[in-house]
Design an enzyme around this catalytic site. Structure first.
Site, mmCIF file in Angstrom:
data_model
loop_
_atom_site.group_PDB
_atom_site.id
_atom_site.type_symbol
_atom_site.label_atom_id
_atom_site.label_comp_id
_atom_site.label_asym_id
_atom_site.label_seq_id
_atom_site.Cartn_x
_atom_site.Cartn_y
_atom_site.Cartn_z
ATOM 1 C CE LYS A 1 -37.550 16.887 30.800
ATOM 2 N NZ LYS A 1 -38.812 17.623 31.068
ATOM 3 C CB SER B 1 -39.019 20.357 28.348
ATOM 4 O OG SER B 1 -39.441 19.843 29.606
ATOM 5 C CB SER C 1 -42.588 19.431 30.254
ATOM 6 O OG SER C 1 -42.386 20.803 30.037
#
Length: 507
Positions: A80, A155, A179
């Protein structure tokens, strides 16, 4: 013969170890899938193909020499874009960090690199992890591989969509209020948020420091358990890191839940939950009951206070954490300004997106004089009450079972029209972060549109093994599904042939 991309991360790791598949061959399979699907899905912010193949060669030589014996050595993965990786841009999907290249690597990423991970690239995300749809990214939206007209969640939507689409074999994400788990549910993959403090946050660009936790995303429970086992560690560079001796998570993977006590909160099955999601989650509970678990309903309470408490606390911490991005030291700086204060204002106004600005302003408000006691301290007290409610529940149950998200993936653009509705999408995941608990999302079905539904399993602090055991037992009753577009892209393109290629193929 199985296509390479049909393998789980652990299956691929075993094949690489036996010299049946080469590391570069696996990397090329992922890169080919990315080349085919990225124009549609946009899972990655940064892809460095030359670095990937160089890494693959180095890892292969370490495996061949016997230096690497990790079960995931040579397996291509994604990271990420809020986890620092030395020499590779780390943007948090924000314009304000679009040119930032860190000089150090996050501890969790470094541990995987040491174990032989091949990094394919950095995945797209909601800007500074603020959002539930991966639509607030400054580099374009990520699309759901099950239906590109729908969001992947957020996210960590880029990480989850990449795993689902076969663009990597596993990925790292971060979870502040769901997330990892929420996009895992919406993309039909498995994701774990470990107990707060289990994984070092060093090198994670902070959103809400008391809530953030790094965790893995994989195709199944075994993959996630293996990755978590590698990244869980005490780190003196992180003041919130916890020293644990029970991180052998793969030992919990047994298809046996006899005598396990599982609680289903009635509060999680009330108004706002989609009927198809309710039916799929309760059917999953029946599977565990049939396998010998003791399953019963109970009242958890305080659920309705979780979202307001979370957004007050997270926004307050965000307003503090993001104050460092001012155009002075690094990152974006406005081209036209008059004086220092003008530079601050213009750089932050132009560099941050609307959702980030909204949360910074909310956080600054609740921390301001006259409102600190009324909002922030009250939210902290509510957080403590929520933790007590879970403590009481875990006196009776080993695992709490419920939905991960109230519905399947919404269409692109729907959530941004109503930010409050987007915030409510985290109603079942937020409490886990407030209480510092471990939580996991496991696929448990699909709705009539073919979109995935996720089952959430919550454990007591430092009891990841309970949710891994329950998740693995449930998973043994079903098979993993890959989105049709990913299957079609992979089919016939990179089929491995052990007889012809042999060990180290593709190097």
């Amino acid at each position: 013969m199985k296509n390479i991309l049909d393998l789980t991360a652990m299956e691929l790791g075993r094949r690489i170890k036996k010299r049946e598949i080469g590391v570069a061959e696996a990397a090329r399979a992922s890169l080919a899938q990315m080349e085919a699907l990225e124009p549609t899905l946009n899972c990655y912010v940064t892809i460095n193909e030359k670095l990937v193949l160089k890494q693959a060669e180095k890892v292969q030589s370490r495996i061949d020499s016997g230096e690497l014996d990790s079960p995931l050595a040579g397996v291509p993965a994604a990271v990420k874009d809020n986890l620092c990786l030395e020499g590779l841009p780390t943007t948090c999907s924000s314009r304000i960090l679009e040119n930032f290249v860190p000089t150090y690597t996050a501890e969790a990423v470094q541990r995987l690199l040491d174990a032989g991970m091949v990094v394919l690239g950095k995945t797209n995300m909601d800007e500074f992890a603020m959002g539930s749809t991966t639509e607030t990214s400054a580099f374009g939206v990520t699309r759901n591989p099950w239906n590109p007209d729908h969001v992947p969640g957020g996210s960590s939507g880029g990480s989850c969509a990449a795993v689902a689409a076969g663009e990597c074999f596993y990925a790292l994400g971060s979870d502040t209020g769901g997330s990892i788990r929420q996009p895992s549910s919406l993309c039909g993959v498995t994701g774990i948020k470990p107990t707060y403090g289990t994984v070092s946050r060093y090198g994670l660009i902070a959103y809400g420091s008391s809530l953030d936790q790094i965790g893995p995303v994989g195709r199944n429970v075994e993959d996630c358990a293996a990755v978590l086992e590698m990244i869980a560690s005490y780190d003196k560079k992180d003041s919130t890191s916890v020293s644990r001796k029970d991180c052998d998570f793969t030992r919990a993977l047994v298809d046996d839940v006899r005598g396990m006590k599982i609680g289903i909160p009635r509060d999680y099955f009330g108004e706002g939950l989609d009927d198809e999601v309710r039916a799929a989650v309760l059917k999953a509970a029946e599977v565990l009951r049939d396998k010998g678990a003791l399953v019963e309903e109970f009242d958890l309470s305080l659920v309705e206070y979780a979202i307001p408490a979370y957004y007050v606390i997270a926004s307050a911490e965000a307003s503090s954490n993001l104050s460092r991005f001012d155009g002075v030291k690094y990152g974006f700086r406005a081209k036209e300004y008059e004086g220092l204060h003008s530079m601050y204002k213009r750089s932050r106004s132009q560099g941050f997106g609307p959702e980030v600005k909204r949360r910074i302003m909310l956080g600054s408000f609740v921390l301001s004089s006259g409102y600190y006691d009324a909002y922030y301290l009250k939210a902290l007290r509510t957080k403590a009450l929520i933790k007590k409610a879970f403590d009481k529940a875990f006196e009776r149950y080993d695992v709490i079972l419920g939905p991960t998200a109230p519905s399947t993936a919404p269409k692109l653009g729907e959530s941004l029209k109503d930010p409050l509705k987007m915030y409510l999408g985290d109603i079942y995941t937020i409490s886990v972060n407030l209480a510092g608990l471990p939580g996991m999302s496991v696929p448990c079905g699909r709705d009539r549109k073919g979109l995935p539904i996720g089952l959430q399993l919550i454990g007591d602090c430092f009891k990841e093994k309970n949710i891994l055991r329950a998740g693995y037992a449930f998973e043994c009753s079903r098979s993993y599904e890959m989105p049709k577009m990913a299957q079609e892209s992979a089919a016939g393109r990179m089929t491995d042939n052990v007889t012809e290629k042999g060990g180290g193929a593709g190097i």
